[in-house]
Design a protein around this motif. Structure first.
Motif, PDB file in Angstrom:
ATOM      1  N   ALA A 134       0.767  -1.050   0.135  1.00 22.75           N
ATOM      2  CA  ALA A 134      -0.131   0.117   0.084  1.00 22.75           C
ATOM      3  C   ALA A 134       0.926   1.254   0.005  1.00 22.75           C
ATOM      4  CB  ALA A 134      -1.003   0.160   1.264  1.00 22.75           C
ATOM      5  N   GLU A 135       1.973   1.262   0.738  1.00 20.16           N
ATOM      6  CA  GLU A 135       2.832   2.296   0.721  1.00 20.16           C
ATOM      7  C   GLU A 135       4.091   2.477  -0.387  1.00 20.16           C
ATOM      8  OE1 GLU A 135       3.973   3.620   4.819  1.00 20.16           O
ATOM      9  OE2 GLU A 135       2.479   2.965   5.501  1.00 20.16           O
ATOM     10  N   GLY A 136       3.741   1.796  -1.255  1.00 19.29           N
ATOM     11  CA  GLY A 136       4.782   1.698  -2.425  1.00 19.29           C
ATOM     12  C   GLY A 136       5.558   0.596  -2.315  1.00 19.29           C
ATOM     13  N   GLY A 137       6.149   0.149  -3.513  1.00 17.07           N
ATOM     14  CA  GLY A 137       7.255  -0.901  -3.716  1.00 17.07           C
ATOM     15  C   GLY A 137       6.487  -2.133  -3.987  1.00 17.07           C
ATOM     16  N   GLN A 138       7.120  -3.227  -4.591  1.00 17.30           N
ATOM     17  CA  GLN A 138       6.620  -4.587  -4.909  1.00 17.30           C
ATOM     18  C   GLN A 138       7.531  -5.602  -4.542  1.00 17.30           C
ATOM     19  OE1 GLN A 138       5.676  -4.251  -9.138  1.00 17.30           O
ATOM     20  NE2 GLN A 138       3.257  -3.706  -8.735  1.00 17.30           N
ATOM     21  N   LEU A 139       7.075  -6.714  -4.168  1.00 19.05           N
ATOM     22  CA  LEU A 139       7.713  -8.037  -4.004  1.00 19.05           C
ATOM     23  C   LEU A 139       7.604  -8.833  -5.339  1.00 19.05           C
ATOM     24  CD1 LEU A 139       9.874  -9.122  -2.008  1.00 19.05           C
ATOM     25  CD2 LEU A 139       7.889 -10.242  -1.083  1.00 19.05           C
ATOM     26  N   LYS A 140       8.498  -9.393  -6.181  1.00 21.73           N
ATOM     27  CA  LYS A 140       8.274  -9.934  -7.399  1.00 21.73           C
ATOM     28  C   LYS A 140       9.335 -11.226  -7.191  1.00 21.73           C
ATOM     29  CE  LYS A 140       6.836  -6.759 -10.701  1.00 21.73           C
ATOM     30  NZ  LYS A 140       6.853  -5.830 -11.771  1.00 21.73           N
ATOM     31  N   GLY A 141       8.836 -12.425  -7.794  1.00 24.82           N
ATOM     32  CA  GLY A 141       9.587 -13.483  -7.590  1.00 24.82           C
ATOM     33  C   GLY A 141       9.117 -14.573  -8.741  1.00 24.82           C
ATOM     34  N   LYS A 142      10.197 -15.287  -9.348  1.00 27.09           N
ATOM     35  CA  LYS A 142      10.078 -16.393 -10.328  1.00 27.09           C
ATOM     36  C   LYS A 142      10.628 -17.532  -9.721  1.00 27.09           C
ATOM     37  CE  LYS A 142      10.495 -14.872 -14.570  1.00 27.09           C
ATOM     38  NZ  LYS A 142       9.083 -15.634 -15.097  1.00 27.09           N
ATOM     39  N   ILE A 143       9.948 -18.768 -10.048  1.00 27.53           N
ATOM     40  CA  ILE A 143      10.467 -19.874  -9.557  1.00 27.53           C
ATOM     41  C   ILE A 143      10.189 -20.950 -10.783  1.00 27.53           C
ATOM     42  CG2 ILE A 143      10.007 -22.046  -7.854  1.00 27.53           C
ATOM     43  CD1 ILE A 143       8.387 -20.167  -6.315  1.00 27.53           C
ATOM     44  N   ASP A 144      11.443 -21.577 -10.871  1.00 29.64           N
ATOM     45  CA  ASP A 144      11.416 -22.757 -12.008  1.00 29.64           C
ATOM     46  C   ASP A 144      12.527 -23.811 -11.479  1.00 29.64           C
ATOM     47  OD1 ASP A 144      11.799 -24.104 -14.133  1.00 29.64           O
ATOM     48  OD2 ASP A 144      12.501 -22.742 -15.471  1.00 29.64           O
ATOM     49  N   VAL A 145      11.754 -24.794 -10.848  1.00 29.64           N
ATOM     50  CA  VAL A 145      12.578 -25.979 -10.024  1.00 29.64           C
ATOM     51  C   VAL A 145      12.237 -27.064 -10.636  1.00 29.64           C
ATOM     52  CG1 VAL A 145      13.379 -26.831  -7.969  1.00 29.64           C
ATOM     53  CG2 VAL A 145      13.026 -24.589  -7.978  1.00 29.64           C
ATOM     54  N   ASN A 146      13.092 -28.137 -10.992  1.00 30.37           N
ATOM     55  CA  ASN A 146      12.802 -29.475 -11.304  1.00 30.37           C
ATOM     56  C   ASN A 146      13.226 -30.628 -10.559  1.00 30.37           C
ATOM     57  OD1 ASN A 146      11.640 -28.604 -14.068  1.00 30.37           O
ATOM     58  ND2 ASN A 146      13.715 -27.989 -14.178  1.00 30.37           N
ATOM     59  N   GLN A 147      12.689 -31.607 -10.209  1.00 34.16           N
ATOM     60  CA  GLN A 147      12.910 -32.909  -9.582  1.00 34.16           C
ATOM     61  C   GLN A 147      13.213 -32.585  -8.092  1.00 34.16           C
ATOM     62  OE1 GLN A 147      12.928 -35.780 -11.161  1.00 34.16           O
ATOM     63  NE2 GLN A 147      12.315 -35.051 -12.806  1.00 34.16           N
ATOM     64  N   LEU A 148      12.638 -31.701  -7.538  1.00 28.50           N
ATOM     65  CA  LEU A 148      12.732 -31.240  -6.134  1.00 28.50           C
ATOM     66  C   LEU A 148      12.362 -32.227  -5.385  1.00 28.50           C
ATOM     67  CD1 LEU A 148      13.847 -29.173  -4.081  1.00 28.50           C
ATOM     68  CD2 LEU A 148      11.848 -28.202  -4.187  1.00 28.50           C
ATOM     69  N   ILE A 149      11.082 -33.137  -5.530  1.00 29.46           N
ATOM     70  CA  ILE A 149      10.586 -34.014  -4.743  1.00 29.46           C
ATOM     71  C   ILE A 149      10.882 -35.389  -5.420  1.00 29.46           C
ATOM     72  CG2 ILE A 149       8.380 -34.845  -3.708  1.00 29.46           C
ATOM     73  CD1 ILE A 149       9.142 -32.097  -2.856  1.00 29.46           C
ATOM     74  N   THR A 150      11.443 -36.405  -4.534  1.00 25.78           N
ATOM     75  CA  THR A 150      11.465 -37.760  -5.111  1.00 25.78           C
ATOM     76  C   THR A 150      10.718 -38.827  -3.895  1.00 25.78           C
ATOM     77  OG1 THR A 150      13.749 -37.353  -5.847  1.00 25.78           O
ATOM     78  CG2 THR A 150      13.328 -39.573  -5.571  1.00 25.78           C
ATOM     79  N   ASN A 151       9.912 -39.436  -4.371  1.00 27.44           N
ATOM     80  CA  ASN A 151       9.411 -40.554  -3.467  1.00 27.44           C
ATOM     81  C   ASN A 151       8.561 -39.835  -2.648  1.00 27.44           C
ATOM     82  OD1 ASN A 151      10.105 -42.742  -5.067  1.00 27.44           O
ATOM     83  ND2 ASN A 151      12.008 -42.897  -4.012  1.00 27.44           N
ATOM     84  N   ASN A 152       7.892 -38.603  -2.747  1.00 29.19           N
ATOM     85  CA  ASN A 152       7.170 -37.583  -1.913  1.00 29.19           C
ATOM     86  C   ASN A 152       8.059 -37.297  -0.755  1.00 29.19           C
ATOM     87  OD1 ASN A 152       4.470 -38.169  -3.285  1.00 29.19           O
ATOM     88  ND2 ASN A 152       4.543 -40.253  -2.092  1.00 29.19           N
TER      89      ASN A 152
END
Length: 220
Positions: A30-48
């Motif tokens: 509300a008082e200005g500024g933004q928080l931005k993000g980008k995620i691109d991750v592969n094979q982070l979870i193996t067998n849950n």
């Protein structure tokens, strides 16, 4: 409801059986500024289960413009007045069985005082750090720079396959009786100095300095 948030673009993730996670995040304050993000991750979870051995990809999170600290600090800590601006940039890379993250944070004009406090002197603080995480260990280093002083830090933690649970009673008994307790394999080192008078003049509420007290000298 979250105080200080004007608009929030909820992250839209493309998740393929948790093997591929992609998405964009945008939060406008509300008082200005933004928080931005980008995620691109592969094979982070193996067998849950979370597994860094095969994980690849990147995570980027950063402020766009200066973000007001007042609403956030007052939300976290009541009966205080706070202000200042923050900028942050985090870049993380998943590669070769580990995560490497670079973190840069700058706080300008930071002050956190009790309500109706006088003679508050804001401070600028910057932090530049690097963290490395694997299935076996976590280590990192960082540098804090401010008018109150500079501090260099290093830490190392070896991940134990056994769950270590330590209560306050265990620690007290070890001190009083000499009873052995199993501690995590952790080390932390900090070098530098801090002018307590300068720090207390900027953030007395964070340091729990009573309104009727004033720190005039001292170093840590």
């Amino acid at each position: 409801n979250v105080t200080g948030v004007q608009t929030c673009a909820l992250p839209i993730f493309d998740v393929n059986t948790l093997n591929q996670i992609k998405g964009d995040i945008q939060l406008s304050l509300a008082e200005g500024g933004q928080l931005k993000g980008k995620i691109d991750v592969n094979q982070l979870i193996t067998n849950n289960q979370l597994n860094l051995e095969k994980a690849t990809g990147t995570i980027h999170l950063a402020t766009e413009g200066a973000v007001a600290l007042g609403p956030l600090m007052e939300f976290v800590q009541t009966k205080t007045t706070a202000g200042g601006k923050a900028q942050m940039n985090i870049d993380a890379v998943f590669e070769s069985g580990q995560v490497r993250a670079d973190i840069v944070t700058k706080l300008a004009g930071l002050h956190v005082e009790w309500e109706n406090a006088v003679d508050v002197q804001p401070i600028d603080i910057s932090f530049d750090g690097h963290i490395q995480v694997s299935n076996e260990k976590i280590n990192g280093k960082g540098k804090i720079i401010s008018q109150a002083g500079n501090i260099n830090t290093n830490f190392n933690y070896l991940v134990s396959k056994e769950k270590i649970a330590i209560s306050s009673d265990d620690v007290i008994e070890a001190i009083l009786t000499g009873k052995e307790i199993k501690l995590p394999d952790f080390s932390f080192e900090a070098n530098g100095d801090v002018d307590l008078a300068i720090l207390a003049a900027a953030v007395p509420a964070l340091l729990k300095v009573r309104p009727d007290m004033q720190i005039t000298t001292g170093k840590l």
